[in-house]
Scaffold this motif. Sequence first.
Motif, PDB file in Angstrom:
ATOM      1  N   ARG A  16       4.094  17.087  28.754  1.00 63.33           N
ATOM      2  CA  ARG A  16       2.997  17.018  29.712  1.00 63.33           C
ATOM      3  C   ARG A  16       2.341  18.385  29.895  1.00 63.33           C
ATOM      4  O   ARG A  16       1.130  18.491  30.018  1.00 63.33           O
ATOM      5  CB  ARG A  16       3.502  16.472  31.051  1.00 63.33           C
ATOM      6  N   LYS A  48      -1.464  19.424  29.022  1.00 66.53           N
ATOM      7  CA  LYS A  48      -2.289  20.097  30.030  1.00 66.53           C
ATOM      8  C   LYS A  48      -2.943  21.333  29.447  1.00 66.53           C
ATOM      9  O   LYS A  48      -4.131  21.598  29.643  1.00 66.53           O
ATOM     10  CB  LYS A  48      -1.424  20.465  31.235  1.00 66.53           C
ATOM     11  N   PHE A  82      -6.830  18.801  33.754  1.00 67.13           N
ATOM     12  CA  PHE A  82      -6.167  17.519  33.719  1.00 67.13           C
ATOM     13  C   PHE A  82      -5.560  17.266  32.343  1.00 67.13           C
ATOM     14  O   PHE A  82      -6.029  17.791  31.330  1.00 67.13           O
ATOM     15  CB  PHE A  82      -7.151  16.395  34.063  1.00 67.13           C
ATOM     16  N   LEU A  83      -4.534  16.444  32.315  1.00 63.20           N
ATOM     17  CA  LEU A  83      -3.931  16.053  31.048  1.00 63.20           C
ATOM     18  C   LEU A  83      -4.940  15.266  30.220  1.00 63.20           C
ATOM     19  O   LEU A  83      -5.935  14.753  30.736  1.00 63.20           O
ATOM     20  CB  LEU A  83      -2.700  15.184  31.307  1.00 63.20           C
ATOM     21  N   GLU A  92      -2.517  10.709  28.328  1.00 65.52           N
ATOM     22  CA  GLU A  92      -1.339  11.149  29.047  1.00 65.52           C
ATOM     23  C   GLU A  92      -1.440  10.892  30.555  1.00 65.52           C
ATOM     24  O   GLU A  92      -0.450  11.001  31.271  1.00 65.52           O
ATOM     25  CB  GLU A  92      -1.111  12.647  28.820  1.00 65.52           C
ATOM     26  N   GLN A  93      -2.648  10.590  31.024  1.00 62.76           N
ATOM     27  CA  GLN A  93      -2.835  10.391  32.455  1.00 62.76           C
ATOM     28  C   GLN A  93      -2.262   9.054  32.908  1.00 62.76           C
ATOM     29  O   GLN A  93      -2.139   8.116  32.133  1.00 62.76           O
ATOM     30  CB  GLN A  93      -4.321  10.474  32.810  1.00 62.76           C
ATOM     31  N   GLU A  94      -1.947   8.993  34.190  1.00 60.25           N
ATOM     32  CA  GLU A  94      -1.390   7.765  34.757  1.00 60.25           C
ATOM     33  C   GLU A  94      -2.467   6.701  34.854  1.00 60.25           C
ATOM     34  O   GLU A  94      -3.542   6.944  35.419  1.00 60.25           O
ATOM     35  CB  GLU A  94      -0.828   8.058  36.144  1.00 60.25           C
ATOM     36  N   THR A 145     -12.796  13.930  42.101  1.00 64.00           N
ATOM     37  CA  THR A 145     -11.440  13.571  42.519  1.00 64.00           C
ATOM     38  C   THR A 145     -11.253  13.610  44.029  1.00 64.00           C
ATOM     39  O   THR A 145     -10.537  12.773  44.588  1.00 64.00           O
ATOM     40  CB  THR A 145     -10.425  14.512  41.856  1.00 64.00           C
ATOM     41  N   TYR A 204      -3.505  12.346  41.185  1.00 69.95           N
ATOM     42  CA  TYR A 204      -4.330  13.398  40.579  1.00 69.95           C
ATOM     43  C   TYR A 204      -3.503  14.641  40.288  1.00 69.95           C
ATOM     44  O   TYR A 204      -3.730  15.322  39.284  1.00 69.95           O
ATOM     45  CB  TYR A 204      -5.503  13.733  41.498  1.00 69.95           C
ATOM     46  N   ASP A 231      -1.655  13.831  37.220  1.00 68.66           N
ATOM     47  CA  ASP A 231      -2.538  13.893  36.053  1.00 68.66           C
ATOM     48  C   ASP A 231      -2.713  15.317  35.548  1.00 68.66           C
ATOM     49  O   ASP A 231      -3.007  15.520  34.370  1.00 68.66           O
ATOM     50  CB  ASP A 231      -3.912  13.303  36.400  1.00 68.66           C
ATOM     51  N   ARG A 232      -2.558  16.286  36.436  1.00 70.35           N
ATOM     52  CA  ARG A 232      -2.652  17.691  36.013  1.00 70.35           C
ATOM     53  C   ARG A 232      -1.330  18.206  35.444  1.00 70.35           C
ATOM     54  O   ARG A 232      -1.247  19.359  35.039  1.00 70.35           O
ATOM     55  CB  ARG A 232      -3.071  18.563  37.203  1.00 70.35           C
TER      56      ARG A 232
END
Length: 230
Positions: free
Chosen positions: A6, A10, A17-18, A22-24, A75, A142, A145-146
């Motif tokens: 992750r 990043k 953000f990823l 890779e983000q949720e 965001t 969020y 996600d980072r």
Amino acid sequence: MDESPRAASKEAAGGDFLAAEEQEPRWPALVAIVTAGLVYGALPESLSVGPRWLLIAVIVGLEIPTLITHYRGATRVSRVLGYVVSGVLTLFVVWSVALLVAYLPAHREAPVAMLGSAASLWVSNVITFALWYWRLDGGGPYCRDRGDYRPEDAAFLFPQSTLRKGKGGVNRGWSPMFVDYLFVAFNTSTALSPTDTPVMNRWAKLLTMVQSLVSLTVVALLLARAVNVM
């Protein structure tokens, strides 16, 4: 140096953000929100806040700008709208539970209708608090996600965080998603306490207490109604 997948994603994404893959994903939470609105709509008019379609209409009206702002990268606005959605769900569920408590002694609803109403409120309660846990834990989706999720600072200690020991004795290559919080909320409403996931922070302990209280109230009302019918 953090060399987790992750963290690498990043860094590749410019340190913000990823990467998208890779983000949720947000669709499980969206499905849960719509489900809560539809389940709540099954309540009789006497136990619902306004018309039965009101909650689902409010949810749709709020979720559209929430999704738009999310995909446009706003965001902060999306996060605030998400809190509003969860707050509206909480208000509707708690209000209806209060109406259920008030109407039970008057026998205004038939036993079958009362059973269905209690089941609807129980399911709505699970989804509502799962959304709160998901939005607040570890900085929310969020933050995850980072790639900034830190298990040692999170409100819930998931077993997956400790399976592979990393820096600080925690697994930094894993972070929870909505289904994990839904599992915690389901256990809290059934066992009236978390099972495999300890609650670490005070705000999370208060929320789980409120969720357990709502669930216990619904179950107790059902038992009282059943005994009265017998």
